[in-house]
Scaffold this motif. Structure first.
Motif, short mmCIF file in Angstrom:
data_model
loop_
_atom_site.label_atom_id
_atom_site.label_comp_id
_atom_site.label_asym_id
_atom_site.label_seq_id
_atom_site.Cartn_x
_atom_site.Cartn_y
_atom_site.Cartn_z
N VAL A 117 0.84 -1.21 0.00
CA VAL A 117 0.00 0.00 0.00
C VAL A 117 0.87 1.25 0.00
CG1 VAL A 117 -1.86 -1.19 1.19
CG2 VAL A 117 -0.18 0.05 2.53
N SER A 118 0.27 2.35 -0.43
CA SER A 118 0.91 3.65 -0.41
C SER A 118 -0.04 4.65 0.20
CB SER A 118 1.29 4.08 -1.84
OG SER A 118 1.92 5.35 -1.84
N GLY A 119 0.48 5.53 1.04
CA GLY A 119 -0.35 6.56 1.65
C GLY A 119 -0.12 6.75 3.13
N THR A 128 -7.99 6.24 2.35
CA THR A 128 -7.58 6.70 1.00
C THR A 128 -6.31 6.02 0.50
OG1 THR A 128 -6.36 8.57 1.97
CG2 THR A 128 -8.67 8.95 1.35
N THR A 130 -3.68 3.71 -1.47
CA THR A 130 -3.59 3.04 -2.76
C THR A 130 -3.09 1.63 -2.51
OG1 THR A 130 -3.11 5.09 -3.94
CG2 THR A 130 -2.47 3.04 -5.02
N MET A 132 -1.82 -1.92 -4.29
CA MET A 132 -1.24 -2.46 -5.53
C MET A 132 -1.28 -3.98 -5.44
SD MET A 132 2.00 0.12 -5.30
CE MET A 132 1.72 1.68 -4.43
N ALA A 151 -9.06 1.69 1.45
CA ALA A 151 -8.42 2.08 0.19
C ALA A 151 -9.27 3.05 -0.60
CB ALA A 151 -8.13 0.85 -0.66
N THR A 153 -7.92 3.83 -3.85
CA THR A 153 -7.57 3.34 -5.18
C THR A 153 -7.04 1.91 -5.06
OG1 THR A 153 -6.99 5.57 -5.93
CG2 THR A 153 -6.14 3.72 -7.24
N VAL A 155 -5.60 -1.21 -7.53
CA VAL A 155 -5.15 -1.52 -8.89
C VAL A 155 -4.59 -2.94 -8.92
CG1 VAL A 155 -3.67 -0.85 -10.81
CG2 VAL A 155 -4.56 0.91 -9.28
N LYS A 167 5.16 -1.34 -6.33
CA LYS A 167 5.47 -0.55 -5.13
C LYS A 167 6.93 -0.14 -5.11
CE LYS A 167 5.06 1.34 -1.03
NZ LYS A 167 4.70 0.59 0.19
N ASN A 170 7.42 2.63 -7.58
CA ASN A 170 6.82 3.85 -7.01
C ASN A 170 7.74 4.48 -5.97
OD1 ASN A 170 4.25 5.58 -6.38
ND2 ASN A 170 4.92 4.81 -4.39
#
Length: 268
Positions: A117-119, A128, A130, A132, A151, A153, A155, A167, A170
């Motif tokens: 995850v990112s955020g 919220t 993201t 992956m 989440a 987003t 994907v 990830k 990113n």
């Protein structure tokens, strides 16, 4: 269907809380009992071991720090879970670790999906993040409604390991953006442009990036030591995946001097 969650740190904790608040039955396990204290009145249940959690849960999410932690958890989790279960790896680790563990899980009729995850913790708390995803499309479809608890987003990027690869790319890009931000503001100092004013200008101009925003709000280079350590780990992992591919070399060579500078400043 009870969802197990392991890894209640600054990011995993809010993710677990969002699942609980969404009304999902959640079972928690933590290596340190004090990590469970915030959840005693939450409606979650608790397992006294990874094995007990695995036996009770059809889906288990793992959000610990590194490859060694994930492998240690899965060594107990995979034999304990029933056939048809799903393991979700939210940790950022080497893609090969995920594919190897997925093979071990598949031998017992268990699916494994990598879902870094990112955020950060703030994104988890706000719902919220993201996510992956790498894994079988049917399994991804099965778990997607659960992921929506935290989440914004989601994907699906391909087979197991694809989420980790995404990830790592990113995070290498994030490190490169922060390195560029550092050099841009150093350039401002060198030619007599007000550094703070330039930072505010770039935030609303074409040179803006998320990495620039993060860098510009750091009070000192060394203040980003923890984040830089994690980014350095992920840049190194991407290097293990890609070797000396020219595209990776550009990311690495852009990011590394800044990451080294942060580490040196924090240690000074």
């Amino acid at each position: 269907m009870t969802i197990g969650f392991i890894g209640l740190g600054s990011q995993g904790g809010p993710m677990a809380q969002r699942l609980i608040e969404a009304g999902h039955p959640v079972m928690l396990w933590a290596r340190r009992p004090e990590s469970l204290a915030p959840y005693h009145d939450s409606g979650a249940t608790f397992a006294d071991s990874v094995t007990a959690l695995g036996a009770a849960c059809a889906i288990v999410a793992v959000c610990v720090v590194d490859d060694a932690g994930v492998e240690a958890i899965c060594a107990d989790l995979i034999p304990a879970m029933a056939s048809g279960g799903v393991i979700i790896i939210h940790s950022t680790i080497h893609p090969r670790t995920c594919t190897r563990l997925a093979d071990q899980a598949a031998a017992r009729g268990i699916s494994l999906v990598d879902a870094p995850v990112s955020g950060g913790g703030g994104g988890a708390a706000a719902g919220t993040l993201t996510v992956m995803l790498g894994g079988d499309a049917d399994v991804v479809a099965k778990i997607t409604p659960l992921l929506r608890a935290f989440a914004g987003t989601i994907v699906h990027l391909g087979d197991v390991g694809a989420g980790q690869n995404a990830k790592l790319i990113n995070n290498a890009l994030m490190a490169a953006h922060m390195a560029l931000a550092h050099n841009a503001l150093e350039a401002a100092d060198a030619i007599g442009v007000d550094r703070a004013a330039l930072a505010e200008l770039v935030k609303v101009s074409s040179g803006r990036s998320f990495g620039f925003d993060v860098y510009a709000r750091q009070p000192s280079v060394g203040a980003f030591a923890h984040g830089a350590k994690l980014l350095a780990k992920d840049v190194a992992l991407l290097g293990e995946v890609m070797g000396d591919a020219p595209s990776f070399a550009v990311l690495r060579d852009t990011a590394r001097p800044y990451l080294d500078l942060v580490a040196h400043s924090a240690a000074a």
